[in-house]
Enzyme design. Structure first.
Site, PDB file in Angstrom:
ATOM      1  N   CYS A 187       5.648  -4.624   1.620  1.00 54.18           N
ATOM      2  CA  CYS A 187       4.314  -4.059   1.381  1.00 54.18           C
ATOM      3  C   CYS A 187       4.075  -2.785   2.207  1.00 54.18           C
ATOM      4  O   CYS A 187       4.741  -1.793   2.000  1.00 54.18           O
ATOM      5  CB  CYS A 187       3.237  -5.103   1.619  1.00 54.18           C
ATOM      6  SG  CYS A 187       1.677  -4.665   0.781  1.00 54.18           S
TER       7      CYS A 187
ATOM      8  N   HIS B 138       4.316  -9.266  -1.773  1.00 54.13           N
ATOM      9  CA  HIS B 138       4.386 -10.276  -0.714  1.00 54.13           C
ATOM     10  C   HIS B 138       5.049 -11.550  -1.229  1.00 54.13           C
ATOM     11  O   HIS B 138       4.368 -12.528  -1.559  1.00 54.13           O
ATOM     12  CB  HIS B 138       2.983 -10.602  -0.198  1.00 54.13           C
ATOM     13  CG  HIS B 138       2.343  -9.517   0.594  1.00 54.13           C
ATOM     14  ND1 HIS B 138       2.602  -9.317   1.940  1.00 54.13           N
ATOM     15  CD2 HIS B 138       1.455  -8.561   0.227  1.00 54.13           C
ATOM     16  CE1 HIS B 138       1.888  -8.284   2.372  1.00 54.13           C
ATOM     17  NE2 HIS B 138       1.189  -7.811   1.358  1.00 54.13           N
TER      18      HIS B 138
ATOM     19  N   GLU C  60       6.378 -13.638   0.510  1.00 58.73           N
ATOM     20  CA  GLU C  60       6.204 -14.673   1.527  1.00 58.73           C
ATOM     21  C   GLU C  60       4.873 -15.416   1.427  1.00 58.73           C
ATOM     22  O   GLU C  60       4.706 -16.470   2.056  1.00 58.73           O
ATOM     23  CB  GLU C  60       6.329 -14.062   2.929  1.00 58.73           C
ATOM     24  CG  GLU C  60       5.105 -13.347   3.468  1.00 58.73           C
ATOM     25  CD  GLU C  60       4.923 -11.929   2.965  1.00 58.73           C
ATOM     26  OE1 GLU C  60       3.997 -11.243   3.432  1.00 58.73           O
ATOM     27  OE2 GLU C  60       5.711 -11.499   2.078  1.00 58.73           O
TER      28      GLU C  60
END
EC number: 2.3.1.31
Length: 305
Positions: free
Chosen positions: A132, A221, A223
Site C-alpha cells: 500500500c 492489503h 494482510e
C-alpha cells in the site's frame, strides 16, 4: 513451517505460530511496521508468513525519525529502529502501509529515512515487498512507476481484471482479489510492461514486480483481517458522515472475507521466490541451530503456543 519473533509486541507473549523445527532452513525477515495499530499488523503479517514453506524469523522495526503517537513506550521497548539495523543484512524485507497517503511525501517525518531504506535494501536485502503506502512511496521516490494522488478513497475488496504475465508470484492463482484502502493509484497505462503483474484499468495496478531491484509492490492489503475494512469505515464515518461504504465487502450487512485464500497463496509464492533468490547466491540456507552455533549461542529452546 513456523514463525518466531525476535522482538515486537507479540514477543512479550512468547508468540510462535506452528511447530518450529530448529533443524529446518530458516530465513530472516525485517518487517518495517508503519501502521498505527502495530500489534494488529504484527498478527496479520505473522499469520501470512506462517504459510511459507520454511521457518521464518521476524525482526520488527520502526523509523528512527518517526514521532510515535500510539503506545510509545511499548513500541520503543519492543521494537528496533532503522538506525539499529543499517549494519545488518536480511533475507527479506516487508514494509507495511501507513495512513499518510493524504500528506505530501516531503511532509512525512520519516520520508528521508524511507528514501535511505530504499537505497540500503539494494545491498542489504535479498528480496523486498512493499504494501500500500510503502509501494506508493517507493514508486514516487525511485520513479520506476507512476503514482497519482486521488481526491476520493478507493475502499473495498476488488478483483484484478487483468493478469499481465504469468509470474511465479501468481503460481496456482487464476485471479487476484484483495482489500484496497487508499487515496492513490498507479495508472496502468503509465507502467512499463516489464513491471506489470496484475491490475485494472480503473483501479490501477494491483501488483508490480521490478526484477532490477528484487522488489514486489502491492497497492492493497492482503494482510487485512475480516473486520479491518469495517473498522476503518466506522472510524472514517465518525469524522465524515458522507464516507462511502467499502465495496464488495458487506454481504447481508456483515463483512465477508473473500481474499484470504489469495493472500495465503501469494505469500507462499513470494516465499518461494525469496528462497530461489537465496539459493542462487549460496549453496544452502542455514538452519536456526547452525546460525546460533556460529554465534556461540548453542541450540535453541522455543516455547510453542
Amino acid at each position: 513451517m513456523s514463525v518466531i519473533l525476535n522482538n515486537g509486541l507479540l514477543k512479550r507473549e512468547s508468540f510462535v505460530i506452528g511447530r518450529f523445527e530448529v533443524l529446518e532452513p530458516t530465513i530472516n525477515i525485517l518487517l518495517v511496521n508503519l501502521m498505527p495499530n502495530r500489534l494488529q499488523t504484527e498478527k496479520q503479517f505473522t499469520r501470512l508468513l506462517s504459510h511459507l514453506p520454511i521457518n521464518v524469523r521476524v525482526t520488527f522495526a520502526v523509523p528512527s525519525e518517526h514521532k510515535i503517537r500510539h503506545d510509545t513506550d511499548a513500541i520503543m521497548t519492543n521494537y528496533v529502529t532503522l538506525n539499529d539495523i543499517w549494519h545488518k543484512k536480511f533475507d527479506g524485507m516487508i514494509v507495511t502501509g501507513a495512513p499518510v497517503d493524504r500528506m505530501k511525501f516531503e511532509q512525512i517525518d520519516y520520508w528521508d529515512e524511507f528514501r535511505h531504506l530504499l537505497e540500503w535494501r539494494k545491498t542489504h536485502v535479498t528480496e523486498s515487498l512493499f504494501a500500500c503506502w510503502a509501494a506508493y512511496g517507493a514508486g514516487y521516490a525511485e520513479r520506476n512507476f507512476p503514482v497519482k494522488a486521488l481526491s476520493e478513497k478507493i475502499s473495498g475488496v476488488f478483483q484484478a481484471s487483468q493478469i499481465f504475465k504469468r509470474h511465479s508470484l501468481l503460481k496456482d492463482l487464476e485471479n487476484i482479489s484483495m482489500p484496497q484502502s487508499r487515496y492513490f493509484t498507479v495508472p496502468n497505462f503509465g507502467v512499463a510492461r516489464r513491471l506489470k503483474v496484475a491490475g485494472d484499468d480503473i483501479l490501477g495496478a494491483f501488483i508490480l514486480r521490478d526484477e532490477h531491484v528484487n522488489s514486489t509492490y502491492i497497492t492493497g492489503h492482503f494482510e487485512y483481517d475480516t473486520e479491518t475494512l469495517e473498522n476503518e469505515y466506522l472510524r472514517d464515518i465518525a469524522i465524515d458522515p458522507n464516507t462511502i461504504k467499502p465495496k464488495n465487502y458487506f454481504y447481508n450487512n456483515k463483512p465477508t472475507n473473500t481474499w484470504q485464500t489469495y493472500a495465503e497463496k501469494f505469500f507462499v509464492n513470494w516465499g518461494e521466490l525469496l528462497m530461489e533468490k537465496m539459493t542462487s547466491s549460496r549453496s544452502t540456507i542455514p538452519t536456526l541451530n547452525q546460525e546460533r552455533n556460529k554465534l556461540g549461542l548453542g541450540t535453541s529452546q522455543c516455547k510453542y503456543l
